[in-house]
Design a protein around this motif. Structure first.
Motif, short mmCIF file in Angstrom:
data_model
loop_
_atom_site.label_atom_id
_atom_site.label_comp_id
_atom_site.label_asym_id
_atom_site.label_seq_id
_atom_site.Cartn_x
_atom_site.Cartn_y
_atom_site.Cartn_z
N GLY A 154 0.82 -1.21 0.00
CA GLY A 154 0.00 0.00 0.00
C GLY A 154 0.85 1.26 0.00
N GLN A 155 1.80 1.31 0.93
CA GLN A 155 2.65 2.48 1.02
C GLN A 155 3.54 2.61 -0.23
OE1 GLN A 155 4.57 2.44 4.87
NE2 GLN A 155 4.95 4.64 4.84
N HIS A 156 4.04 1.47 -0.67
CA HIS A 156 4.92 1.44 -1.84
C HIS A 156 4.18 1.93 -3.10
CE1 HIS A 156 8.38 -1.20 -3.68
NE2 HIS A 156 8.30 -0.05 -4.28
N ARG A 157 2.98 1.41 -3.32
CA ARG A 157 2.21 1.77 -4.51
C ARG A 157 1.80 3.24 -4.49
NH1 ARG A 157 -1.08 -2.04 -3.95
NH2 ARG A 157 -2.67 -0.92 -2.78
N THR A 158 1.42 3.71 -3.31
CA THR A 158 1.00 5.11 -3.19
C THR A 158 2.14 6.06 -3.58
OG1 THR A 158 -0.39 4.41 -1.36
CG2 THR A 158 -0.06 6.77 -1.65
N ALA A 159 3.34 5.75 -3.09
CA ALA A 159 4.49 6.59 -3.43
C ALA A 159 4.75 6.56 -4.94
CB ALA A 159 5.72 6.13 -2.66
N VAL B 218 -4.05 15.63 -6.87
CA VAL B 218 -5.11 14.94 -7.59
C VAL B 218 -5.14 13.44 -7.33
CG1 VAL B 218 -3.94 14.40 -9.77
CG2 VAL B 218 -6.36 15.03 -9.80
N VAL B 219 -4.02 12.87 -6.89
CA VAL B 219 -4.04 11.45 -6.58
C VAL B 219 -4.06 11.19 -5.07
CG1 VAL B 219 -2.94 10.76 -8.74
CG2 VAL B 219 -1.51 11.26 -6.73
N GLY B 220 -4.38 12.24 -4.30
CA GLY B 220 -4.42 12.08 -2.84
C GLY B 220 -5.36 10.99 -2.38
N THR B 221 -6.50 10.87 -3.03
CA THR B 221 -7.44 9.82 -2.65
C THR B 221 -7.11 8.47 -3.29
OG1 THR B 221 -9.19 11.48 -2.48
CG2 THR B 221 -9.89 9.18 -2.63
N SER B 222 -6.73 8.50 -4.56
CA SER B 222 -6.65 7.26 -5.33
C SER B 222 -5.27 6.64 -5.41
CB SER B 222 -7.15 7.52 -6.75
OG SER B 222 -6.38 8.55 -7.34
N ALA B 223 -4.23 7.32 -4.94
CA ALA B 223 -2.88 6.78 -5.13
C ALA B 223 -2.68 5.45 -4.41
CB ALA B 223 -1.82 7.78 -4.68
N GLU B 224 -3.42 5.21 -3.32
CA GLU B 224 -3.23 3.93 -2.64
C GLU B 224 -4.03 2.81 -3.33
OE1 GLU B 224 -6.28 4.69 1.08
OE2 GLU B 224 -4.71 3.21 1.32
N MET B 225 -4.92 3.19 -4.22
CA MET B 225 -5.72 2.20 -4.94
C MET B 225 -4.94 1.70 -6.17
SD MET B 225 -9.31 4.32 -4.74
CE MET B 225 -9.82 5.10 -3.18
N MET B 226 -5.53 0.75 -6.89
CA MET B 226 -4.86 0.21 -8.07
C MET B 226 -5.10 1.14 -9.26
SD MET B 226 -3.11 -2.57 -7.37
CE MET B 226 -3.04 -3.62 -8.85
N LEU B 227 -4.56 2.35 -9.13
CA LEU B 227 -4.76 3.40 -10.12
C LEU B 227 -4.06 3.08 -11.43
CD1 LEU B 227 -5.61 6.39 -10.73
CD2 LEU B 227 -3.55 7.11 -9.54
N THR B 228 -3.03 2.32 -11.38
CA THR B 228 -2.06 2.00 -12.45
C THR B 228 -1.18 3.21 -12.75
OG1 THR B 228 -3.21 2.65 -14.50
CG2 THR B 228 -3.79 0.48 -13.57
N PRO B 229 0.06 2.95 -13.14
CA PRO B 229 0.96 4.05 -13.50
C PRO B 229 0.39 4.90 -14.63
CG PRO B 229 2.22 2.04 -13.16
CD PRO B 229 0.77 1.64 -13.09
N GLY C 14 -5.16 -8.25 -1.13
CA GLY C 14 -4.87 -6.88 -0.72
C GLY C 14 -6.11 -6.02 -0.59
N LEU C 15 -7.25 -6.53 -1.03
CA LEU C 15 -8.48 -5.75 -0.92
C LEU C 15 -8.78 -5.40 0.53
CD1 LEU C 15 -10.72 -4.66 -2.78
CD2 LEU C 15 -12.06 -6.68 -2.26
N GLU C 16 -8.47 -6.31 1.41
CA GLU C 16 -8.66 -6.11 2.85
C GLU C 16 -7.99 -4.82 3.34
OE1 GLU C 16 -10.37 -7.73 5.19
OE2 GLU C 16 -9.55 -6.50 6.81
N SER C 17 -6.81 -4.54 2.81
CA SER C 17 -6.08 -3.34 3.26
C SER C 17 -6.68 -2.07 2.68
CB SER C 17 -4.61 -3.40 2.83
OG SER C 17 -4.04 -4.63 3.11
N VAL C 18 -7.01 -2.12 1.40
CA VAL C 18 -7.42 -0.87 0.74
C VAL C 18 -8.91 -0.59 0.98
CG1 VAL C 18 -7.46 0.41 -1.42
CG2 VAL C 18 -5.66 -1.27 -1.02
#
Lengths: 458, 458, 458
Positions: free
Chosen positions: B246-251, B293-304, B371-375
């Motif tokens: 989660g943290q890794h993907r958000t960054a 703009v990605v403050g909400t969605s960056a932890e989700m599976m937004l894709t690069p 990972g759905l449990e986390s997000v």
């Protein structure tokens, strides 16, 4: 007037020769004594077959980098407030700290990690070397603008040794706790520098008075230093503590203490200011006193409330010191303290040491549980009572003041050696003696410089 | 004209008394309520016998320090662009944020970590307090230069409470996801500030128009703020997420989004500029919209790819907002938005909330696996469908806009209390009312100040 | 004179169209090729059921953020030393690096992490992309002030591809070790830029000579860049190394090397300076050569002594290069090297590659123990002798110089395309062509600009 055009060839060679000599000496000592420790040596680390995640690097390197930022960016830019001494402030900080890192690796290594004829280095020695550099830069702040770079290197040569000795007496012999260095770094660095400044007292310093203030943009540069010191101070105090709750709690306490010193600094600065105006000198400096004052106690069970009270007092004392005590220090005690290190590091450092005495004296097994072993190992082992620990803390402050005063006196005598290149009274706080300064024909020509010192441009 | 020489003694005491009062109050509340949590308390941590490596400190402290840098260096220097308001920009940022950290520790603590009559603090509460300070500073940006420090402290007093309440409704009651705060921080902070600025509308503000621009070096100082915000925004959005992927993907998502907003900002700035010239205002601000703009969605599976598109749109909207919408905002809607927070935080924040609606609505078990449990824990537990989560996200945006508008109105009424020390229309964007400003006799005297306001120097 | 008022509509559209085109292209390629790796993908990470503490994020993200700071703050502000080119220095750094991060994610991804038709991204690809951006910015330093932003983007488009190819040949095909990039980043970036600058040689550049120097405050801004580069260089060299002792040792060696290059820079600068005065150009640049020179060898068993010697030599060579070689480079070889990248990156990079040859050639099983597997896997597996590894290292330097020279030549031809918007000889090092510059009526009007270029203000 001993302006630069008349500096003899001998004088102009002092800085390069001293740099080369010191670098040569430390390099030889490194070759003989310094070795990788078991966390940085390829063979030793893999022989022990640790998990890479256990390498101390991952627990301390982020804090180290914050400390490193404070030393070079924080201290360097904090001193850029002088209008004509920015190159020297940030440049000599760079030079002094770079040398101090090498030299204190050796000195601290002899005292703390000398085994089998070798000094073993890794992330902890890097943090400790940066701490020692911090003390040297505090002393530099007291004499800023009044000494040449060769003098400063000699000061560092002496101060690093005495810093290491004092730290060894406190931490190793007396069992004093002082993770964030209220005593070993701030009190020591401040009083070393203040005594040194006393010995170098210049009765004719008003000849350079017009350069002693800031200009608008130099104050903004200084705020870069202030803010980086402020934000990373939690890392400074927590960098060398025991891992886990110790490091975590230290960062938290420091964080709160700094918020309180900021509020009290703004309050007091407006209260004592002309027409209620705030003073940048206070904001740049006194707001940081909250970091200094919990240097000893932040790893203890200070409580967040205790951190707020400590920070509030430190900001108050520091702001009042800038307003009322610094003028007296110069006029009565003949101590010319350029950056006011007495207010930012001296008084808050002593206050921090006394707070450590108090909090150590209140330590109980209930409050610390099994964590007592980490914070006060001698108490946990029953070798010392809380009161005894408190007394040792107090004695540590006393020892530090002695080391600093004697060291500063010796340093002053050393720097007064007549052949050393020192700026004349009319050229203090002036970059042009030691640096090529650009753009004199433009933005700086309108300043007070041109009219007075045409001879320096020959 | 209510210039500083005629400020009454009562007015000059407002700031110090308010600082002391607020500090006293928070200190008492800290004494009663605030305690170390089980990761910072010596007894609790060791009683649980964790490995030190498990301490949350090591997972979040580096991100916290990046966030801390953004709040104090980033926001502080970003606002230094005004030619005569640098001391206030960086100084009041310092004061406001320091107070907000204490006060939001209490307010957020009551909402989120109040157990057994106590608020428990550690690295997560430190991050959350910094986030709340960020919202306060966004609002500050809307009214920069038009309010005194006592007014600002009162604004923070109110805003922190409403921030905590809004955040509690969204995250705890509605189960909305908003790790990086597109809604809770950016949308809330921006519209709170904009509504407040509307209430404080000054029809005669053109009297200070000549001070509203930048000078060459003030723009460079502002770029220090911009760049530190830009580089550390991945840490901002990822600081409070679940650990691991989660943290890794958000960054990662934030990193890519910011690169795209930078490219679109340069493209649009040159496109709408005179002779194709770039505008520093756009580069300093709109390039950051990719983080918002990605403050909400960056932890989700937004894709690069999704991150690039989002960032591109945000930079575009933000740049066009500065060029075309800010003038309308002032002339038609009577909202004087000094820093253009509507363009950097308002529109990109709303856009980010809507992007969160979209990405949450598209969540599937295939895409997230275990990972759905986390997000999206409520989706994983089967308590909510993806569409329902999306609707909750949308409702969260609506709630935020309500809280911000009502709060900003209340804030405006509070700040209009007649006895509060506010700068006159001709003295806005001017440090000299609240600060001792050096060097007027030199480099600043040639500016527009001297000719127009000799009375302030009496 | 092709000053901006006469720029055709076509020219003013070059930058925006190129930005949009490049962003569109990379976005499409991202959509097709780029995917989360197993540490950033929610499903993949949880399916493998790792402990969150094992996520690579926690081992590399703090180092990444230091590298990120170096690229954007370090390189950006280091180039602000020019008196009238601060907006462009920090702004074009921002633009170029943002594009390079996206583009190198794709190029490096194709070479290094292309599996199953997809490029997989995470913290390691972020670090590598930042490294590639570093090389681009080094080349930018050689041509600073003499090219427009559209030209620079085209340069980056080409250079990123060749960087990726060269890196692939060295690291993957030749089995060369170069963690900190003495060859792949510094040597490549420097000679690419120098050859490019040679192709773009401007015989009439003295028309802009008066803008080529610094002013007092621009030198202080540049020191922000220098100091952030200096403090974080240990993170730069160690960011991509093997975990554990490798990362730890690399940071330690770099730390010591930098202290030594600082001392030798001050020594040599004063030694060759007029009246023993120090030169800011040397301090800003040569003091950093210690980071470059251990880029290849810092992860090896260089020893702290070896690091000091390497740093000392690098600082010496670099300072002497600025003093004596840069003028020759321009007058004899027709290479106009604005930032002196030959002295900071070129010579120290080559020196660093040769040091890598030496230290690799001295590698033994005794010195590395089981750690040999991490540092020299081919030696550990018996596929290569130390001497053979050394020869491969040397060949890697040769390959790098070829790639850089050919690439720089191609780049030069590309940038000379006649329709590209390039500043005229009399407008080099001047922000006003590409930026709205504030305050011309005030603090800047006294500069040399007004008298000479009234036509640009129409």
């Amino acid at each position: 007037m001993a302006g630069s055009p008349r500096r003899t060839a001998g004088r102009r060679l002092q800085l390069p020769l001293l740099c080369l000599l010191l670098q040569g000496a430390t390099a030889i000592l490194f070759a003989v004594f310094v070795r990788y420790n078991h966390e940085t040596d390829a063979a030793l680390w893999h022989w022990r077959n640790h998990s890479n995640a256990d390498n101390e690097f991952y627990f301390r390197y982020p804090s180290f980098q914050d400390v490193h930022t404070m030393i070079f960016v924080g201290f360097g830019f904090l001193m850029v407030f002088l209008q004509r001494y920015g190159f020297s402030s940030v440049g000599f900080t760079f030079l002094l700290a770079a040398f101090a890192l090498q030299w204190s690796t050796l000195v601290q290594g002899f005292f703390h990690s000398f085994h089998g004829g070798h000094i073993h280095v890794g992330i902890e020695s890097m943090i400790n070397a940066d701490f020692c550099a911090g003390a040297v830069l505090i002393s530099f702040g007291a004499i800023l603008g009044k000494t040449g770079p060769a003098q400063l290197l000699l000061m560092a040569l002496l101060e690093v040794v005495l810093f290491g000795l004092n730290e060894f007496v406190l931490l190793s012999l007396l069992g004093v706790k002082d993770a964030g260095g209220s005593m070993t770094i701030h009190t020591f660095g401040a009083y070393f520098g203040l005594v040194l400044s006393r010995v170098l007292y210049r009765p004719q310093l008003e000849k350079s008075k017009h350069r002693q203030g800031s200009v608008y943009h130099s104050d903004l540069f200084a705020m870069i230093g202030t803010i980086f010191l402020w934000i990373f101070w939690p890392s400074f105090n927590s960098a060398p503590t025991t891992l886990g709750d110790g490091q975590h709690r230290t960062a938290l306490n420091t964080y709160y203490s700094l918020t309180a010193s900021t509020l009290s600094t703004f309050a007091l600065s407006a209260l004592v200011g002309r027409d209620g105006r705030l003073d940048m000198v206070h904001v740049q400096n006194a707001a940081l006193a909250g970091g200094v004052v919990v240097g000893t106690s932040a790893e203890m069970m200070l409580t967040p409330f205790g951190a707020l009270v400590a920070g509030f007092l430190a900001g108050t004392v520091s702001t009042l010191g800038y307003k009322f005590f610094t003028p007296i220090l110069e006029s009565k005690l003949k101590v010319q303290d350029t950056c006011g290190v007495h207010n930012l590091h001296g008084m808050p450092g002593v206050l921090g040491a006394l707070l450590g005495v108090l909090v150590a004296g209140l330590a109980t097994h209930e409050a610390y549980g099994d964590g007592l072993e980490s914070v006060f190992p001698l108490l946990a082992k029953g070798q010392r009572s809380a009161t005894s620990q408190a007394m040792h803390q107090l004695f540590g402050l006393f020892v530090t003041l002695i080391f600093a005063s004697v060291g500063g006196s010796l340093g002053g005598l050393l720097l007064r050696l007549p052949f050393l290149d020192s700026p004349p009274d009319s050229q203090c706080y002036e970059d042009q003696i030691y640096w090529e300064v650009p753009g004199e024909h433009e933005d700086l020509a309108q300043g007070p410089l041109r009219a007075e010192e045409p001879e320096t441009r020959a």
